[in-house]
Design an enzyme around this catalytic site. Structure first.
Site, short mmCIF file in Angstrom:
data_model
loop_
_atom_site.label_atom_id
_atom_site.label_comp_id
_atom_site.label_asym_id
_atom_site.label_seq_id
_atom_site.Cartn_x
_atom_site.Cartn_y
_atom_site.Cartn_z
N LYS A 116 0.81 -1.22 0.00
CA LYS A 116 0.00 0.00 0.00
C LYS A 116 0.84 1.27 0.00
O LYS A 116 0.38 2.31 -0.47
CB LYS A 116 -0.95 -0.03 1.17
CG LYS A 116 -1.96 -1.15 1.02
CD LYS A 116 -2.96 -1.08 2.10
CE LYS A 116 -4.29 -1.51 1.56
NZ LYS A 116 -5.35 -1.13 2.48
N PHE A 202 -7.34 10.60 8.81
CA PHE A 202 -8.60 9.86 8.88
C PHE A 202 -9.71 10.76 8.38
O PHE A 202 -9.97 11.82 8.94
CB PHE A 202 -8.88 9.42 10.33
CG PHE A 202 -10.16 8.65 10.48
CD1 PHE A 202 -10.33 7.41 9.88
CD2 PHE A 202 -11.21 9.16 11.25
CE1 PHE A 202 -11.52 6.70 10.02
CE2 PHE A 202 -12.39 8.45 11.40
CZ PHE A 202 -12.55 7.22 10.79
N GLU A 287 -6.58 2.46 -2.34
CA GLU A 287 -5.86 1.26 -2.79
C GLU A 287 -6.40 0.77 -4.13
O GLU A 287 -7.45 1.21 -4.57
CB GLU A 287 -5.93 0.13 -1.74
CG GLU A 287 -7.27 -0.53 -1.62
CD GLU A 287 -7.18 -1.91 -0.96
OE1 GLU A 287 -6.09 -2.50 -0.91
OE2 GLU A 287 -8.23 -2.40 -0.51
N ASN A 289 -7.19 -2.92 -6.32
CA ASN A 289 -7.23 -4.38 -6.41
C ASN A 289 -6.96 -4.77 -7.85
O ASN A 289 -7.66 -4.31 -8.77
CB ASN A 289 -8.58 -4.92 -5.97
CG ASN A 289 -8.75 -4.89 -4.45
OD1 ASN A 289 -9.82 -4.61 -3.95
ND2 ASN A 289 -7.69 -5.16 -3.71
N ARG A 291 -7.44 -7.47 -9.43
CA ARG A 291 -8.16 -8.73 -9.69
C ARG A 291 -9.64 -8.40 -9.84
O ARG A 291 -10.05 -7.26 -9.64
CB ARG A 291 -7.98 -9.68 -8.50
CG ARG A 291 -8.41 -9.02 -7.19
CD ARG A 291 -8.47 -9.97 -6.02
NE ARG A 291 -8.59 -9.27 -4.76
CZ ARG A 291 -9.71 -8.80 -4.24
NH1 ARG A 291 -10.84 -8.91 -4.88
NH2 ARG A 291 -9.72 -8.18 -3.05
P1 ADP Z 1 -8.25 -3.00 3.29
O1 ADP Z 1 -7.30 -3.27 2.16
O2 ADP Z 1 -7.79 -3.57 4.59
O3 ADP Z 1 -9.67 -3.34 2.95
P2 ADP Z 1 -8.63 -0.17 2.64
O4 ADP Z 1 -7.51 0.78 2.52
O5 ADP Z 1 -9.26 -0.64 1.37
O6 ADP Z 1 -8.18 -1.42 3.53
O7 ADP Z 1 -9.75 0.47 3.54
C1 ADP Z 1 -10.89 -0.27 4.00
C2 ADP Z 1 -11.93 0.69 4.54
O8 ADP Z 1 -11.36 1.47 5.63
C3 ADP Z 1 -12.42 1.75 3.56
O9 ADP Z 1 -13.48 1.26 2.77
C4 ADP Z 1 -12.88 2.85 4.49
O10 ADP Z 1 -14.14 2.52 5.07
C5 ADP Z 1 -11.86 2.79 5.60
N1 ADP Z 1 -10.72 3.74 5.34
C6 ADP Z 1 -9.55 3.46 4.75
N2 ADP Z 1 -8.75 4.55 4.69
C7 ADP Z 1 -9.44 5.56 5.28
C8 ADP Z 1 -9.16 6.95 5.56
N3 ADP Z 1 -8.00 7.50 5.25
N4 ADP Z 1 -10.12 7.67 6.21
C9 ADP Z 1 -11.29 7.09 6.57
N5 ADP Z 1 -11.62 5.82 6.33
C10 ADP Z 1 -10.71 5.04 5.70
#
Ligand code: ADP
Length: 453
Positions: A116, A202, A287, A289, A291
């Protein structure tokens, strides 16, 4: 076209891939564990090979076993499925070294997007806005504290190797930082064998919006619209819909255009998804994916395309069959992830399925490997069925989903069906005004009353 493909996955997603192969006239091999001897996709595949015992480490994640099965069955390609080895760059390399096609993008793209921190750096380079935060891995809680001061609390500590919402901690203030660091790095170390952390601002109560991409080996890239995956529990998706009910048209347009340009800059050549959080009128890349995703089905419902078919054709070297202008979006679609879980506690509920009756009727699709008399194994992900519903507009899709949920019967195990009945009937959900924290807030406030239907 390929003549035979080995499917290196299980459950509904293996069945999903098998169906596209059959429609393309491609023979299939199911590589499965001992626990999946009686799985639906194993029964329906042309051939099957048992690759090891139930624990995924000794079967679905055993690269040599999967490639060995491919060699002895003489396939010309491996489809890595959705979980397991689907985003493992080393596996993609090995498959190709053995003279087989890997149905997915280049190993280099998988590797970069799988880390990431590297993904954040690349995203910036290819023109995507990223959440303010660290440039690389953090070396200590002190470094995190310095950076958090710059970004402003709250901040999020995230695992570099993250996935499934694990290794993630919200830090509200400086005195919580040390404790959250220990929790996040411990969880990341346990889940991914990699405790490296990074930090992001956040974004409070955002929506999770993602863009479906298709790119081919000739350099063409198109988008297939967005998906809103903001109904989550513990940062994991539970229900998705498309189009998003909370994205102003001009923001949507910008998001889709930027995503296509970024993928052209990268030279991406497969099906993939760019994930964003959207808050305070801005969107930020979180992020990618590399796939097919569980929720690709709602995109299929409003575009009429088969994404796995397209993914296989791209891997074979065919150019995209459509230009952006030829993609049409019709109506609205919702997906409910039916998990074998207690709908209150989300504790896994595997076991014997006494009877199973899927919903039917217009606009209803169920992707599931369930059948009456099937035993859901304890070893794997709890997703057992996906209910995908299409309607002419959002209200129609909601009414139809409620109707389909009431028709669906899974007897013998607990499932998330009662929770979906409550969500779909909720006035706030119907208004479209929800964010990633909505489900947990609503549950705490007692506004979602579960019913058996
Ligand atoms: P993972 O790969 O573990 O699923 P992600 O980066 O895709 O992690 O994030 C999963 C979820 O976490 C997002 O859909 C969102 O709800 C929350 N999230 C991630 N980054 C943030 C951020 N910077 N601020 C607020 N929520 C976030």
């Amino acid at each position: 076209m390929f003549s035979k493909i080995l499917i290196a996955g299980r459950g509904e997603s293996a069945l999903r891939i098998l169906r596209s192969c059959q429609e393309l006239g491609i023979a299939t091999v199911a590589a499965h564990s001992e626990a999946d001897d009686h799985a639906m996709h194993v029964r329906l595949a042309d051939e099957s090979v048992c690759i090891g015992p139930a624990p995924a480490r000794q079967s679905y994640l055993d690269q040599a076993a999967v490639i060995g099965a491919a060699m002895i069955t003489d396939v010309d390609a491996i489809h890595p499925g959705i979980g397991f080895l689907s985003e493992n760059a080393e596996f993609a390399d090995k498959v190709r070294e053995h003279g087989l096609a890997f149905i997915g993008p280049s190993a280099e793209h998988i590797r970069t997007m799988g880390d990431k921190i590297a993904a954040r750096t690349l995203a910036k380079e290819i023109g995507l806005p990223v959440v303010p935060g660290s440039a690389g891995a953090l070396s200590s809680p002190e470094e995190a504290r310095e950076l958090a001061k710059e970004c402003g609390y709250p901040v999020l500590l995230k695992a570099a190797a993250g996935g499934g919402g694990r290794g993630m901690q919200v830090v509200e203030s400086a005195d919580e930082l040390e404790r959250c660091w220990i929790l996040a790095s411990g969880e990341a170390e346990g889940a991914f064998n990699d405790g490296r952390l990074y930090l992001e601002k956040f974004i409070r109560d955002p929506r999770h919006i993602e863009v479906q991409i298709l790119g081919d080996t000739k350099g063409a890239v198109i988008h297939l619209g967005e998906r809103d995956c903001s109904i989550q529990r513990r940062n994991q998706k539970l229900l998705e819909e498309t189009p998003s009910a909370g994205l102003p048209p001009e923001v949507r347009e910008r998001l889709l255009t930027l995503s296509v340009e970024a993928m052209q800059n990268m030279g991406y050549d497969s099906a993939g998804t760019l994930e964003f959080v959207y808050g305070d009128g801005k969107f930020y890349f979180i992020e990618m994916n590399t796939r097919i995703q569980v929720e690709h089905t709602i995109t299929e419902a409003i575009t009429g395309l088969d994404l796995v078919r397209e993914q296989i054709k791209i891997a074979y070297g065919e150019p995209l069959a459509l230009t952006q202008d030829q993609v049409s979006f019709t109506g609205h679609a919702i997906e409910c992830r039916v998990n074998a879980e207690d709908p209150e506690t989300f504790m896994p509920s595997p076991g014997y399925v006494r009877s199973y009756h899927p919903a039917g009727g217009a606009g209803v699709r169920i992707d599931s490997a369930l059948y009456s008399g099937y035993s859901v194994p304890i070893h794997y992900d709890s997703l057992v069925a996906k209910l995908i519903v299409w309607g002419q507009d959002r209200d129609h899709a909601i009414a139809r989903t409620i109707r389909a949920l009431d028709e669906t019967v899974v007897d013998g195990i607990e499932t998330t069906l009662p929770l979906f009945r409550a969500i779909l009937k909720d006035a706030e959900f119907s208004s479209g005004q929800y964010d990633t924290g909505w489900l947990e807030r609503s549950r705490k406030a007692g506004r979602l009353v579960l019913s058996e239907g």
